[in-house]
Design an enzyme around this catalytic site. Sequence first.
Site, short mmCIF file in Angstrom:
data_model
loop_
_atom_site.label_atom_id
_atom_site.label_comp_id
_atom_site.label_asym_id
_atom_site.label_seq_id
_atom_site.Cartn_x
_atom_site.Cartn_y
_atom_site.Cartn_z
N CYS A 86 0.81 -1.21 0.00
CA CYS A 86 0.00 0.00 0.00
C CYS A 86 0.85 1.27 0.00
O CYS A 86 1.65 1.49 0.91
CB CYS A 86 -0.89 -0.03 1.24
SG CYS A 86 -1.73 1.51 1.61
N TYR A 103 -5.52 5.24 -9.30
CA TYR A 103 -6.69 4.46 -8.88
C TYR A 103 -7.92 4.86 -9.69
O TYR A 103 -8.77 4.01 -10.02
CB TYR A 103 -6.95 4.65 -7.39
CG TYR A 103 -5.94 3.96 -6.51
CD1 TYR A 103 -6.15 2.66 -6.06
CD2 TYR A 103 -4.75 4.60 -6.15
CE1 TYR A 103 -5.22 2.02 -5.27
CE2 TYR A 103 -3.82 3.96 -5.36
CZ TYR A 103 -4.05 2.67 -4.92
OH TYR A 103 -3.11 2.03 -4.15
#
Length: 322
Positions: free
Chosen positions: A52, A188
Site C-alpha cells: 500500500c 486508482y
Amino acid sequence: MSKEEANPRPSTNSKGEFVRTASSFRNLVKADPNAEFPAEAGRYHLYMSLACPWACRAFFVIKAKGLDKIITRSVVHWRMDDNGWEFIDGPHRCDADTVNGKSNVREIYTMVEPGYSGRATVPILFDKKANRIVNNESSEILRMLNSEFNAFCETEEQRQLDLYPEEHRARIDEWNEFFYQTVNNGVYKCGFATTQEAYNEAILKLFNALDTLEEHLSKNRYLVSGRFTESDVRLFVTLVRFDMVYVGHFKCNKKRIVDYPNLWAYTREIYQMPGIDETVDRFHIEHHYQESHPHINPNRIVAAGPELDFAVPHRRDTILAK
C-alpha cells in the site's frame, strides 16, 4: 482520505469514477507529555501493508527519522480477499498480529469500536497502552512521525530532518494537493474506472500531471526549494509502483516512469536513500495488486515483469537547488 481500500470492490459514483472514502480516526500524537496521546517510546504500533503506497508513506518516515526501535509494526498479508487485510505469520515479511491477536484488520476496528461498518484500511497508528486506534489517515500519521517523536530519533541528523518546514508549508501543500488528485489517487481513478468516460478523464489528468512534474524536476532536484520534503515522500510512493503495477494493471500505459528521464532518476535517488529500499517490496506490490482485484484480473495471474534497476546511479546531485 488517503489509504489503500480494504474492500475487494472499490466504490464508484454514477459516472463510473472511483471515489475514495474519508478516514474516520483522526486523533493526534503530541510531543507534549500531558497530551491525550503523548509521544512515548514503545507505546505505538503501526499496522501496515508493504503493498500500500499510503501505508508506506508512514514506513518511509519511520526509516528516515530513525524510529524503527520505538514504533513496532505488523505487516499484513499481500493478498486481500473478502476478509480484507489479514495477518498471516511468516511468508515474505508478513506478520501475525502480536499486539491484539486478531486475524484481520477489520477485527482491530471492531475491537475498538463495536459495530464499526466502515472500511477496514491501513495504515493504522495504534496506542498499545490505551488499546485504541489513534489515527488511520496516512497524511496525518506522516506528519506526527515527522515532528512529534524527535526526542526518540537515533541520530541528531534524523532529529533535525524536517519534512514539513514551516517556511515551505504553503508550497508543500500546493504540490500535495496537485498530485494527490492527479497522480496518487489518479492511478486508482484510472484502474477502478467503470466507464470509458471516467477512464479517459483520469488518464488525461494523470499524464498531464506527470509531464508537469517531469518539467519541474528537470530544473529542480526536489519539488520544493531544492529541499527534500514530505511532498517528495508522497510522490515517491506512487512513482516507485508505477511501472511495476500501474502501467499494466491499472491501464496507465501511455508512458512508463522509465520513459521520463527526470522522474526516473528522481525515483532512483529517493530509493537509494539510506533504509528506503526496505520500504519497497516488489513481491508485495506486484502480488497484492494483481491477486486482490478479481474484477480487473479474474484469474489473478501475476505478470513476470518489468525489469527495473533502482540501483543505477541517479546523478541528481548535479542539479542546482532552486
